[in-house]
Design a protein around this motif. Sequence first.
Motif, short mmCIF file in Angstrom:
data_model
loop_
_atom_site.label_atom_id
_atom_site.label_comp_id
_atom_site.label_asym_id
_atom_site.label_seq_id
_atom_site.Cartn_x
_atom_site.Cartn_y
_atom_site.Cartn_z
N PHE A 34 0.81 -1.22 0.00
CA PHE A 34 0.00 0.00 0.00
C PHE A 34 0.84 1.27 0.00
O PHE A 34 0.32 2.35 -0.25
CB PHE A 34 -0.94 0.03 1.21
CG PHE A 34 -2.21 -0.73 0.99
CD1 PHE A 34 -3.26 -0.16 0.30
CD2 PHE A 34 -2.35 -2.01 1.47
CE1 PHE A 34 -4.43 -0.86 0.08
CE2 PHE A 34 -3.51 -2.72 1.27
CZ PHE A 34 -4.56 -2.14 0.57
N THR A 35 2.11 1.18 0.29
CA THR A 35 2.94 2.39 0.38
C THR A 35 3.29 2.92 -1.00
O THR A 35 3.36 2.17 -1.96
CB THR A 35 4.24 2.12 1.16
OG1 THR A 35 5.00 1.13 0.46
CG2 THR A 35 3.96 1.68 2.57
N PRO A 36 3.54 4.22 -1.09
CA PRO A 36 3.92 4.81 -2.38
C PRO A 36 5.44 4.74 -2.63
O PRO A 36 5.97 5.57 -3.36
CB PRO A 36 3.45 6.26 -2.23
CG PRO A 36 3.60 6.54 -0.78
CD PRO A 36 3.27 5.25 -0.08
N LEU A 37 6.10 3.79 -2.06
CA LEU A 37 7.56 3.67 -2.19
C LEU A 37 7.89 2.85 -3.44
O LEU A 37 8.38 1.73 -3.35
CB LEU A 37 8.14 3.02 -0.94
CG LEU A 37 7.84 3.73 0.36
CD1 LEU A 37 8.28 2.91 1.55
CD2 LEU A 37 8.49 5.10 0.38
N PHE A 38 7.62 3.41 -4.58
CA PHE A 38 7.81 2.72 -5.85
C PHE A 38 9.25 2.26 -6.00
O PHE A 38 10.18 3.02 -5.78
CB PHE A 38 7.45 3.64 -7.02
CG PHE A 38 6.08 4.22 -6.90
CD1 PHE A 38 4.97 3.41 -7.04
CD2 PHE A 38 5.90 5.54 -6.61
CE1 PHE A 38 3.70 3.93 -6.92
CE2 PHE A 38 4.65 6.09 -6.49
CZ PHE A 38 3.54 5.28 -6.64
N LEU A 43 11.78 -4.78 -1.92
CA LEU A 43 13.01 -4.87 -1.14
C LEU A 43 12.78 -4.63 0.34
O LEU A 43 13.32 -5.35 1.19
CB LEU A 43 14.04 -3.86 -1.67
CG LEU A 43 14.61 -4.15 -3.05
CD1 LEU A 43 15.49 -2.99 -3.50
CD2 LEU A 43 15.40 -5.43 -3.03
N LEU A 44 11.95 -3.66 0.69
CA LEU A 44 11.66 -3.37 2.09
C LEU A 44 10.86 -4.50 2.74
O LEU A 44 11.12 -4.86 3.89
CB LEU A 44 10.93 -2.04 2.22
CG LEU A 44 11.76 -0.81 1.91
CD1 LEU A 44 10.88 0.44 1.91
CD2 LEU A 44 12.89 -0.66 2.91
N ALA A 58 6.05 -15.43 1.05
CA ALA A 58 4.72 -14.86 1.27
C ALA A 58 4.76 -13.33 1.24
O ALA A 58 3.85 -12.69 0.71
CB ALA A 58 4.17 -15.35 2.61
N ALA A 59 5.82 -12.73 1.77
CA ALA A 59 5.94 -11.27 1.76
C ALA A 59 6.07 -10.74 0.34
O ALA A 59 5.39 -9.78 -0.03
CB ALA A 59 7.15 -10.84 2.60
#
Length: 163
Positions: A34-38, A43-44, A58-59
């Motif tokens: 959901f984050t905007p960290l395109f 990686l995060l 799964a992540a």
Amino acid sequence: MSTWFRQHCEKLGVIKDTPDSIALGTAIGMLFGFTPLFGLKTLLALLLAFLFRVNKIAAVVAVSLHDLVLPFWPVVYRLEYDLGYWLLHRPHQWPPPLTQTRWHWRGWLNWETFAAVGAPMLLGSLLIGGPASLLAFILTKATVARARQRRSEKADETNLKGG
């Protein structure tokens, strides 16, 4: 669609890990999705899954599932921005309509513009992604446990018939 979803849910039960680990990996992926960290989402999510020692597959899969609903992301990002903007401004106010905003490509190369848009979007994404990841954890854990129980029951039936 329901057959496709059911088949993929059953595949989660095949992963060699505990239901908690798979569910937490899915929740982490859902949160970062959901984050905007395109460019950094996967990686995060992988890094956090590694740090918490939960299922990395799964992540990554959960982060990637957000790409399936790509046509809806402009609406979701606008909602995230609106929520974050409302929370960060005192007194609380909604952002101006997009029709009143002048867009120029050089403005996006400015750190001030990036921070002005990025901070509300990041806050809003956490507000939407948090409950979504909690729901993903609960549903994934139940689905994996149910799939493993069914597989165990089928194996018991096979052993009884064969033996």
